[in-house]
Design a protein around this motif. Structure first.
Motif, short mmCIF file in Angstrom:
data_model
loop_
_atom_site.label_atom_id
_atom_site.label_comp_id
_atom_site.label_asym_id
_atom_site.label_seq_id
_atom_site.Cartn_x
_atom_site.Cartn_y
_atom_site.Cartn_z
N VAL A 145 0.86 -1.18 0.00
CA VAL A 145 0.00 0.00 0.00
C VAL A 145 0.90 1.23 0.00
O VAL A 145 2.11 1.12 0.16
CB VAL A 145 -0.94 0.02 1.22
N HIS A 146 0.29 2.40 -0.14
CA HIS A 146 1.10 3.62 -0.06
C HIS A 146 1.26 4.07 1.39
O HIS A 146 2.36 4.13 1.91
CB HIS A 146 0.52 4.74 -0.90
N GLY A 147 0.15 4.42 2.02
CA GLY A 147 0.20 4.88 3.40
C GLY A 147 -0.01 3.74 4.38
O GLY A 147 0.91 3.33 5.11
N SER A 148 -1.23 3.21 4.40
CA SER A 148 -1.57 2.08 5.26
C SER A 148 -2.77 1.36 4.63
O SER A 148 -3.37 1.88 3.69
CB SER A 148 -1.93 2.55 6.67
N PRO A 149 -3.13 0.19 5.15
CA PRO A 149 -4.34 -0.47 4.64
C PRO A 149 -5.61 0.34 4.89
O PRO A 149 -6.61 0.12 4.23
CB PRO A 149 -4.36 -1.80 5.42
N HIS A 150 -5.56 1.27 5.86
CA HIS A 150 -6.72 2.11 6.15
C HIS A 150 -6.88 3.24 5.14
O HIS A 150 -7.97 3.47 4.61
CB HIS A 150 -6.60 2.72 7.55
N ARG A 151 -5.78 3.97 4.88
CA ARG A 151 -5.84 5.16 4.02
C ARG A 151 -4.53 5.31 3.26
O ARG A 151 -3.46 5.05 3.81
CB ARG A 151 -6.07 6.44 4.84
N LEU A 152 -4.63 5.81 2.06
CA LEU A 152 -3.41 5.99 1.28
C LEU A 152 -2.54 7.11 1.83
O LEU A 152 -1.35 7.18 1.49
CB LEU A 152 -3.73 6.24 -0.19
N ASN A 153 -3.08 7.98 2.70
CA ASN A 153 -2.28 9.07 3.25
C ASN A 153 -2.05 8.94 4.76
O ASN A 153 -1.72 9.92 5.42
CB ASN A 153 -2.94 10.42 2.94
N GLU B 236 -2.74 -4.51 15.51
CA GLU B 236 -4.16 -4.46 15.13
C GLU B 236 -4.30 -4.23 13.63
O GLU B 236 -5.14 -4.84 12.95
CB GLU B 236 -4.87 -3.35 15.91
N LEU B 237 -3.46 -3.34 13.10
CA LEU B 237 -3.49 -3.04 11.67
C LEU B 237 -3.19 -4.29 10.85
O LEU B 237 -3.87 -4.57 9.84
CB LEU B 237 -2.45 -1.95 11.38
N MET B 238 -2.19 -5.04 11.25
CA MET B 238 -1.82 -6.25 10.53
C MET B 238 -2.92 -7.30 10.59
O MET B 238 -3.19 -8.00 9.60
CB MET B 238 -0.51 -6.82 11.08
N THR C 176 -2.59 -9.96 6.68
CA THR C 176 -1.38 -10.17 5.89
C THR C 176 -0.21 -10.51 6.81
O THR C 176 -0.23 -10.21 8.01
CB THR C 176 -1.06 -8.92 5.05
N ASP C 177 0.80 -11.15 6.24
CA ASP C 177 2.01 -11.48 7.00
C ASP C 177 3.09 -10.44 6.83
O ASP C 177 3.92 -10.25 7.72
CB ASP C 177 2.55 -12.84 6.53
N LEU D 95 10.23 -3.57 10.72
CA LEU D 95 9.83 -3.97 12.06
C LEU D 95 9.25 -5.38 12.02
O LEU D 95 8.60 -5.77 11.05
CB LEU D 95 8.75 -3.03 12.62
N THR D 96 9.48 -6.13 13.09
CA THR D 96 8.84 -7.43 13.25
C THR D 96 7.99 -7.39 14.51
O THR D 96 8.48 -7.07 15.59
CB THR D 96 9.89 -8.56 13.37
N ILE D 97 6.71 -7.72 14.34
CA ILE D 97 5.77 -7.71 15.46
C ILE D 97 4.98 -9.01 15.45
O ILE D 97 4.24 -9.28 14.49
CB ILE D 97 4.80 -6.50 15.37
#
Length: 238
Positions: free
Chosen positions: A125-133, A147-149, A154-155, A168-170
């Motif tokens: 994605v560009h920004g995040s899976p929530h919003r491109l910005n 929570e986002l992941m 997705t892995d 980062l690894t979470i």
């Protein structure tokens, strides 16, 4: 499997050419781009044409959206009023200097790209899976990233937008920012991108490539774009 991911080229043709030449030497299997082909730099058409020529799979960035759809703003989180005014001038200039054919190309870029590498699901994605910005930084709270992941299912999440590369690894999941090819903010003028190797584990190499940034800075100064952008290119900072 090894893939190169570039991001935030921002109409910097010199930097893009240097990075693509470096990628060729790394012998990767595929090149992806996490968006923002245009904005701030003086070569929007040339950058888009090269991306199209090389058939690089690209997601839509916020500047791609703003220029393609002729919006007044790019949805950026500017740090002050001066930065906002400069950003608006960048959008206006880029809209005036981008061909209709290339605006159509920008409009048709996807919001995300997904693929599998072995058993791992990868989302770009560009920004995040929530919003491109949305800005995802290395110090974004870990509970929010987890929570986002989970919501993105997705892995491996690969993004751009911040112009600051990191890995980062979470909880066994990977979040990668590809940095910026054309408008770096990591503290030096070199163009940045990442190579991701998928094997038993996920390995990320952040590569910085020297290029003729003075040529880009001079082109900015001669283009009618705000001259402040030339200083950002020379310093490699926000």
């Amino acid at each position: 499997m090894r893939v190169a991911v570039i991001s935030d080229i921002h109409a910097n043709l010199e930097a893009l050419r240097a990075v693509l030449a470096d990628i060729v030497r790394q012998k990767v299997d595929k090149i992806y781009c996490t968006g923002d082909l245009v904005g701030y730099g003086p070569f929007p058409n040339e950058v888009i044409d090269l991306i199209r020529e090389k058939r690089i799979s690209t997601v839509m960035g916020n500047y791609d959206d703003a220029v393609g759809f002729m919006r007044f703003i790019c949805g950026c989180d500017y740090k002050d009023e001066k930065a906002q005014a400069l950003g608006e001038k960048s959008i206006m200039w880029t809209k005036e200097h981008t061909t209709e054919e290339n605006k159509e190309f920008l409009r048709n870029l996807p919001a995300e790209i997904s693929f599998t590498a072995g058993e791992r699901r990868v989302l770009l994605v560009h920004g995040s899976p929530h919003r491109l910005n949305e800005y995802i930084y290395e110090d974004t709270p870990a509970d929010y990233l987890q929570e986002l992941m989970e919501k993105a299912d997705t892995d491996v999440l690969v993004c751009g937008h911040t112009h600051k590369p990191f890995h980062l690894t979470i909880q066994g999941k990977h979040i990668i920012n590809a940095g910026s090819v054309g408008k770096p903010k990591h503290g030096d003028p070199k163009a940045a991108y990442v190579i991701i190797s998928f094997a038993e584990d996920v390995a990320v190499e952040i590569r910085k490539v020297a290029y003729d940034f003075e040529a880009t800075a001079r082109a900015i100064e001669q283009s009618g774009l705000p001259p402040e952008f030339a200083g950002l290119i020379r310093r490699g900072i926000a």
